[in-house]
Design an enzyme around this catalytic site. Structure first.
Site, PDB file in Angstrom:
ATOM      1  N   ASN A 262     -27.454  -0.349  25.621  1.00  0.00           N
ATOM      2  CA  ASN A 262     -26.401  -0.238  24.341  1.00  0.00           C
ATOM      3  C   ASN A 262     -24.769   0.129  24.813  1.00  0.00           C
ATOM      4  O   ASN A 262     -23.916  -0.317  24.335  1.00  0.00           O
ATOM      5  CB  ASN A 262     -27.060   0.846  23.537  1.00  0.00           C
ATOM      6  CG  ASN A 262     -26.048   1.113  22.313  1.00  0.00           C
ATOM      7  OD1 ASN A 262     -25.469   2.402  22.347  1.00  0.00           O
ATOM      8  ND2 ASN A 262     -25.974   0.428  21.320  1.00  0.00           N
TER       9      ASN A 262
ATOM     10  N   HIS B 277     -23.842  -5.009  47.912  1.00  0.00           N
ATOM     11  CA  HIS B 277     -24.549  -6.474  47.762  1.00  0.00           C
ATOM     12  C   HIS B 277     -25.845  -6.312  47.186  1.00  0.00           C
ATOM     13  O   HIS B 277     -26.590  -7.415  46.999  1.00  0.00           O
ATOM     14  CB  HIS B 277     -24.430  -7.233  48.635  1.00  0.00           C
ATOM     15  CG  HIS B 277     -23.007  -7.473  49.371  1.00  0.00           C
ATOM     16  ND1 HIS B 277     -22.139  -8.412  48.826  1.00  0.00           N
ATOM     17  CD2 HIS B 277     -22.642  -6.926  50.431  1.00  0.00           C
ATOM     18  CE1 HIS B 277     -21.044  -8.427  49.818  1.00  0.00           C
ATOM     19  NE2 HIS B 277     -21.357  -7.421  50.697  1.00  0.00           N
TER      20      HIS B 277
ATOM     21  N   ASP C  92       0.561  -1.335  -0.198  1.00  0.00           N
ATOM     22  CA  ASP C  92      -0.060  -0.177   0.009  1.00  0.00           C
ATOM     23  C   ASP C  92       0.755   1.304  -0.088  1.00  0.00           C
ATOM     24  O   ASP C  92       0.508   2.090  -0.609  1.00  0.00           O
ATOM     25  CB  ASP C  92      -1.070   0.157   1.323  1.00  0.00           C
ATOM     26  CG  ASP C  92      -0.368  -0.318   2.533  1.00  0.00           C
ATOM     27  OD1 ASP C  92       0.968  -0.410   2.529  1.00  0.00           O
ATOM     28  OD2 ASP C  92      -1.028  -0.161   3.484  1.00  0.00           O
TER      29      ASP C  92
ATOM     30  N   ARG D  34      -6.013  -1.907  11.688  1.00  0.00           N
ATOM     31  CA  ARG D  34      -6.885  -1.604  10.861  1.00  0.00           C
ATOM     32  C   ARG D  34      -8.343  -1.768  11.481  1.00  0.00           C
ATOM     33  O   ARG D  34      -9.031  -0.832  10.984  1.00  0.00           O
ATOM     34  CB  ARG D  34      -6.604  -2.445   9.441  1.00  0.00           C
ATOM     35  CG  ARG D  34      -5.297  -2.000   8.796  1.00  0.00           C
ATOM     36  CD  ARG D  34      -5.407  -2.997   7.459  1.00  0.00           C
ATOM     37  NE  ARG D  34      -4.200  -3.000   7.018  1.00  0.00           N
ATOM     38  CZ  ARG D  34      -3.636  -2.280   5.979  1.00  0.00           C
ATOM     39  NH1 ARG D  34      -4.265  -1.467   5.332  1.00  0.00           N
ATOM     40  NH2 ARG D  34      -2.344  -2.186   5.393  1.00  0.00           N
TER      41      ARG D  34
ATOM     42  N   SER E  10     -41.513  -1.556  23.303  1.00  0.00           N
ATOM     43  CA  SER E  10     -41.806  -2.753  22.864  1.00  0.00           C
ATOM     44  C   SER E  10     -42.670  -3.079  21.603  1.00  0.00           C
ATOM     45  O   SER E  10     -43.805  -2.321  21.688  1.00  0.00           O
ATOM     46  CB  SER E  10     -42.255  -3.620  24.269  1.00  0.00           C
ATOM     47  OG  SER E  10     -42.676  -4.938  23.924  1.00  0.00           O
ATOM     48  N   SER E  11     -42.500  -3.849  20.981  1.00  0.00           N
ATOM     49  CA  SER E  11     -43.240  -4.349  19.814  1.00  0.00           C
ATOM     50  C   SER E  11     -44.705  -5.051  20.477  1.00  0.00           C
ATOM     51  O   SER E  11     -45.644  -4.911  19.756  1.00  0.00           O
ATOM     52  CB  SER E  11     -42.689  -5.089  18.769  1.00  0.00           C
ATOM     53  OG  SER E  11     -42.343  -6.236  19.226  1.00  0.00           O
TER      54      SER E  11
END
Length: 444
Positions: free
Chosen positions: A276, A141, A69, A310, A262-263
């Site tokens: 997330n 705890h 490269d 990379r 929620s669906s």
């Protein structure tokens, strides 16, 4: 790099265009250094600085043949120049260009991460002062311990982030180094001044000693610093996830109008942002492993590090940047429920005051062993009544634990009713909050 978890400000630093531009910046800096040292004539240096360019498509075409490269890059650049191209990449090895260019990318990216950390710290500080005296139960705890304030929880977070900030600033110094030392790092084909002038032009420091590459312990320092940062951010996220549980419900992520949880279950309000963040933190920590394994290269170099970098270099920066901005949004917009905090604080019928009672008895001449026995005996009665579903307060609003203590003759032989009742004063647990805040938030 996953576009879903990428911000343009960071991801743009790791595109192919940015990579080759960094390479070109290094090469031009070397040309300027050679010119300063008297090797490259002024006109040739001027033509290279003004006219050198590259074409990514052309680089790809050349690399398909050369399978190298850097050579593909230098060939592409040379095609944009005239006879002066003979000075391009003069006396250098591939890693002189690549590693010094990566240092530029890492430096710029880490500077952005540092600004992100400062942003998160400011949000934490703001919410900490907002809830400096907001009472809640402290847990160890997962079990109720003693009264604390939500502000104290956030003060701990701020202090932790301050350590990361210091570490990242030190890491910035560690990674901001370049090299133009030649194929084996022996400066056989170029003087040390060439490297010094080049690094000065680029805003880097020369590596005091290098072989054919910048040593990868520097990169590993970066990867582990980001991994530690991610671990703390996950810690904060896990706290929010716990607080948002239905049976706790002391805080929750901001739930926007029109948002769906929620669906199948329309009532759901899930901690999706912090979940997330937990996942992103796992990925950032995972990148620390190849970074540390890259430290041990064969002799003066091999390229076993190249393929992993990379992946992990752009991804760790891009993911960390995204994670920090997401956590900042969670903290800044966190919905806090002080009334639920107080409800949970009273959930165990006054048991959170047990240590206060315990510590009063030795002051009256009672041995610690006897004091513990008296206090625990009454606490266990409360646990049994809670298990039976009894109310945690009587008709006067007094806690179960207070009632049992007041009825304990052995305890009353040492403590008066007034002294026992004083043990149930929340102010006792907040009396040093201001002093703690002064230690945490006062700049040294």
């Amino acid at each position: 790099m996953i576009e879903r978890y990428a911000r343009e400000e960071m991801s743009s630093k790791w595109t192919m265009q940015a990579k080759y531009q960094a390479w070109l910046d290094v090469e031009k800096a070397v040309v300027k250094a050679w010119n300063k040292l008297g090797l490259i004539p002024d006109d040739d240096a001027k033509n290279i600085i003004e006219n050198a360019g590259f074409d990514i498509k052309r680089i790809d075409e050349i690399e398909a043949v050369t399978r190298h490269d850097l050579i593909a890059f230098t060939t592409s650049v040379s095609e944009t120049l005239g006879e002066e191209s003979r000075w391009f990449h003069y006396g250098m090895t591939s890693s002189d260009t690549v590693d010094t260019a990566v240092a530029l990318q890492m430096k710029s990216s880490l500077e952005l991460i540092i600004e992100d950390v400062k942003m998160v710290m400011e949000s934490i500080k703001k919410r900490a002062y907002e809830h400096k005296m907001t009472l809640m139960v402290g847990r160890s705890h997962g079990i109720h311990g003693e009264p604390i304030t939500f502000g104290l929880v956030l003060a701990v977070w701020y202090d932790e982030m301050a350590r990361h900030l210091e570490n990242l600033e030190q890491t910035l110094e560690v990674i901001s180094v370049g090299q133009v030392s030649g194929a084996m790092g022996n400066f056989a084909h170029a003087p040390l001044e060439l490297e010094e002038y080049t690094c000065e032009e680029l805003g880097l420091k020369p590596a005091p000693a290098s072989n054919q590459v910048i040593q990868r312990d520097r990169y590993a320092r970066l990867a582990t610093s980001l991994a530690l940062l991610a671990s703390s951010i996950e810690k904060f996220a896990v706290q929010v996830r716990h607080w948002q549980r239905t049976e706790v419900y002391e805080c929750e992520e901001y739930f926007a109008k029109g948002q769906k949880g929620s669906s199948a279950m329309p009532h759901k309000r899930n901690p999706i942002l912090t979940e997330n963040i937990t996942g992103l933190a796992r990925m950032i920590r995972a990148y620390a492993i190849p970074a540390m394994e890259n430290v041990a290269l064969w002799h003066e170099r091999d390229i076993s590090h190249s393929s992993t970098e990379r992946f992990w270099l752009p991804d760790s920066f891009i993911t960390s940047d995204f994670m920090l901005h997401r956590m900042n949004s969670v903290i800044a917009n966190l919905t806090v429920y002080p009334q639920n905090m107080m409800k949970n604080l009273n959930l165990t019928g006054g048991l959170v005051f047990s240590q206060r009672v315990l510590l009063e008895l030795p002051l009256k001449g009672v041995s610690r062993e006897d004091a513990y026995r008296i206090v625990q005996r009454n606490a266990m009665k409360v646990w049994e009544e809670i298990q039976q579903g009894k109310p945690t307060t009587n008709e006067k609003g007094e806690s179960l634990y207070l009632n049992h203590l007041l009825a304990d003759d052995e305890l009353r032989a040492s403590l008066s009713e007034e002294q026992i009742r004083e043990c149930f004063n929340y102010d006792y647990y907040t009396k040093n909050v201001d002093k703690i805040f002064a230690r945490v938030f006062t700049k040294k």
